[in-house]
Design an enzyme around this catalytic site. Structure first.
Site, PDB file in Angstrom:
ATOM      1  N   ARG A 260       0.860  -1.187   0.000  1.00 32.34           N
ATOM      2  CA  ARG A 260       0.000   0.000   0.000  1.00 32.34           C
ATOM      3  C   ARG A 260       0.888   1.226   0.000  1.00 32.34           C
ATOM      4  O   ARG A 260       2.010   1.200   0.507  1.00 32.34           O
ATOM      5  CB  ARG A 260      -0.949  -0.013   1.186  1.00 32.34           C
TER       6      ARG A 260
ATOM      7  N   ALA B 173      -2.574  -9.792   4.600  1.00 29.90           N
ATOM      8  CA  ALA B 173      -2.712  -8.381   4.979  1.00 29.90           C
ATOM      9  C   ALA B 173      -3.729  -8.228   6.106  1.00 29.90           C
ATOM     10  O   ALA B 173      -4.799  -8.830   6.069  1.00 29.90           O
ATOM     11  CB  ALA B 173      -3.148  -7.550   3.776  1.00 29.90           C
TER      12      ALA B 173
ATOM     13  N   GLN C 227      -4.632  -5.345   9.775  1.00 31.17           N
ATOM     14  CA  GLN C 227      -4.214  -4.552  10.931  1.00 31.17           C
ATOM     15  C   GLN C 227      -4.082  -5.609  12.014  1.00 31.17           C
ATOM     16  O   GLN C 227      -5.082  -6.084  12.553  1.00 31.17           O
ATOM     17  CB  GLN C 227      -5.271  -3.501  11.254  1.00 31.17           C
TER      18      GLN C 227
ATOM     19  N   SER D 169      -6.643 -16.648  12.955  1.00 29.18           N
ATOM     20  CA  SER D 169      -5.805 -16.453  14.140  1.00 29.18           C
ATOM     21  C   SER D 169      -6.347 -17.156  15.375  1.00 29.18           C
ATOM     22  O   SER D 169      -7.566 -17.211  15.595  1.00 29.18           O
ATOM     23  CB  SER D 169      -5.724 -14.949  14.430  1.00 29.18           C
TER      24      SER D 169
ATOM     25  N   GLU E 274      -6.347 -15.848  18.096  1.00 29.44           N
ATOM     26  CA  GLU E 274      -7.073 -14.815  18.855  1.00 29.44           C
ATOM     27  C   GLU E 274      -8.576 -15.055  18.806  1.00 29.44           C
ATOM     28  O   GLU E 274      -9.312 -14.582  19.662  1.00 29.44           O
ATOM     29  CB  GLU E 274      -6.786 -13.425  18.273  1.00 29.44           C
TER      30      GLU E 274
ATOM     31  N   TYR F 131      -9.887  -6.954  17.030  1.00 29.55           N
ATOM     32  CA  TYR F 131      -9.076  -7.720  16.069  1.00 29.55           C
ATOM     33  C   TYR F 131      -9.586  -9.161  15.971  1.00 29.55           C
ATOM     34  O   TYR F 131      -9.784  -9.694  14.879  1.00 29.55           O
ATOM     35  CB  TYR F 131      -7.601  -7.703  16.509  1.00 29.55           C
TER      36      TYR F 131
ATOM     37  N   PHE G 164       5.180  -6.138  19.160  1.00 26.08           N
ATOM     38  CA  PHE G 164       4.705  -7.405  19.732  1.00 26.08           C
ATOM     39  C   PHE G 164       5.641  -7.812  20.880  1.00 26.08           C
ATOM     40  O   PHE G 164       6.829  -7.503  20.859  1.00 26.08           O
ATOM     41  CB  PHE G 164       4.661  -8.493  18.647  1.00 26.08           C
TER      42      PHE G 164
END
Ligand code: NAP
Ligand code: G4F
Length: 325
Positions: free
Chosen positions: A35, A81, A83, A125, A127, A149, A188
């Protein structure tokens, strides 16, 4: 025979850099999307920059995604890709949803329209397991995401499955547990710790502020995990797989090992900063990758202690360059 072509979104990130190298080694013609930024962010690709082709595209702009698919004509698309930083997802929940959730829907729709024979990989993920319902977590464990997220990744996960079921796309999701490397982003926790350890050792820093040291994660090596992504797209049928080491460790254990690597006592340098605690924490993640082991023949090669050592050593090299120059 013509080389297989792969397109990687998020090629400038940690996993993008490792996956691009793996695919080049396998003889692929490798393309990636970047990007627009005011300064180029392709540092992780420096060594392979002249062997890959980069294209401008943004997950927010479906037209740019369709154009790049038309231009490249890939056999395989890896959607990395996102966030991807969990704390940012509370500060920018809508952006996170646009990029991480709807971005996947835009890309799937572009794949469906441009060439439904493309094989598609979705970076799901651990998560998504969030407030975990069972231990260890496997493909059948119910999700309970704890951050915007995690919620966005759940949407991307299910829209991928939905496109597989609705349109017969070859679309697979890798539910990857935390994976790290010397190329990990510095925000991280693993890389934050190893960079700080190296810089403290060389006198460039004197404190390391951290949040929840009791959180437990199943940490593997990114280089091992990108191999699983590739394997998923080489199967006869698309499917979803947990990718994990099966071992959990606390942040505190990571810190202790990292400081021990340079013979320093963490107690002298580590401070708890309450501002780094999260509004809703994922206390523990540990995965069961038996399905990937059985069907893909995948298994992790780098163990926890070697991962910590690899990251500290790489950051020591970098800190030495910083100190001398
Ligand atoms: P990362 O280092 O944060 O890389 C994210 C990539 O996404 C970067 O290339 C970034 O580009 C790109 N990106 C962000 N916003 C974009 C947009 N609007 N349009 C196009 N590209 C955009 O993440 P990673 O660790 O390599 O992880 C790769 C993927 O796996 C992510 O989807 C992540 O959520 C997922 N995942 C990671 C882990 C892990 O432990 N690493 C575990 C499970 C899942 P810029 O360079 O321009 O910022
Ligand atoms: O390294 P982290 O920021 O990774 P987190 O939140 O687990 O997310 C990563 O792994 C996910 C897979 O499960 C990916 F999907 C996601 O994109 C990302 O790659 O934090 C790990 C743990 C957390 O429990 C956090 O509270 O470390 C704890 N922690 C303690 N002190 C900290 C800090 N995390 C960060 N980032 N910074 C600290 O100072």
């Amino acid at each position: 025979m013509a080389a297989r072509r792969a397109l990687i979104t998020g090629i400038t990130g940690q996993d993008g850099a490792y996956l691009a190298r793996l695919l080049l080694d396998k003889g692929y013609d490798v393309h990636g999307t970047v990007r627009r930024a005011s300064t180029p962010g392709e540092q992780r690709l420096a060594e392979i920059r002249d062997r890959i082709t980069l294209h401008d595209a943004d997950m927010l702009d479906v037209g740019s995604l369709m154009s790049v698919l038309e231009q490249v004509g890939p056999h395989e698309v890896y959607n990395l890709a996102a966030q991807s930083f969990v704390p940012t997802s509370w500060q920018q929940p809508l952006l996170t949803g646009e990029v991480t959730a709807l971005g996947a829907a835009r890309l799937l729709e572009a794949v469906r329209r441009v060439d439904p024979n493309i094989r598609y990989y979705q970076a799901s993920s651990s998560e998504m397991f969030g407030k975990v319902r069972e231990e260890p977590q496997r493909e059948t464990t119910p999700f309970w995401p704890r951050s915007p997220y995690g919620v966005a990744k759940m949407y991307a996960h299910w829209i991928t499955i939905n496109y597989r079921e609705s349109y017969g796309l070859f679309a697979s999701c890798g539910i990857l547990f935390n994976h790290e490397s010397p190329l990990r982003g510095p925000e991280f926790v693993t890389r934050k710790v190893t960079r700080a350890v190296a810089r403290i050792k060389l006198g460039l820093q004197d404190r390391l502020r951290l949040g929840n040291l009791d959180a437990q994660r199943d940490w593997g090596f990114a280089g091992d995990y990108v191999e699983a992504m590739w394997l998923m797209l080489q199967q006869d049928e698309p499917d979803d797989y947990v990718i994990a080491t099966g071992e959990k460790h606390t942040v505190r254990e990571f810190v202790d090992l990292a400081f021990a690597r340079v013979d320093l006592d963490p107690q002298r340098y580590v401070e708890i900063d309450p501002n780094l605690l999260r509004p809703a924490e994922v206390n523990m993640l540990v995965g069961d990758a038996s399905k990937a082991r059985a069907r893909l023949g995948w298994q992790p090669r780098v163990c926890f202690a070697d991962l910590v050592a690899m990251m500290v050593d790489a950051d020591l090299e970098q800190a030495r360059r910083e100190a001398s120059g």
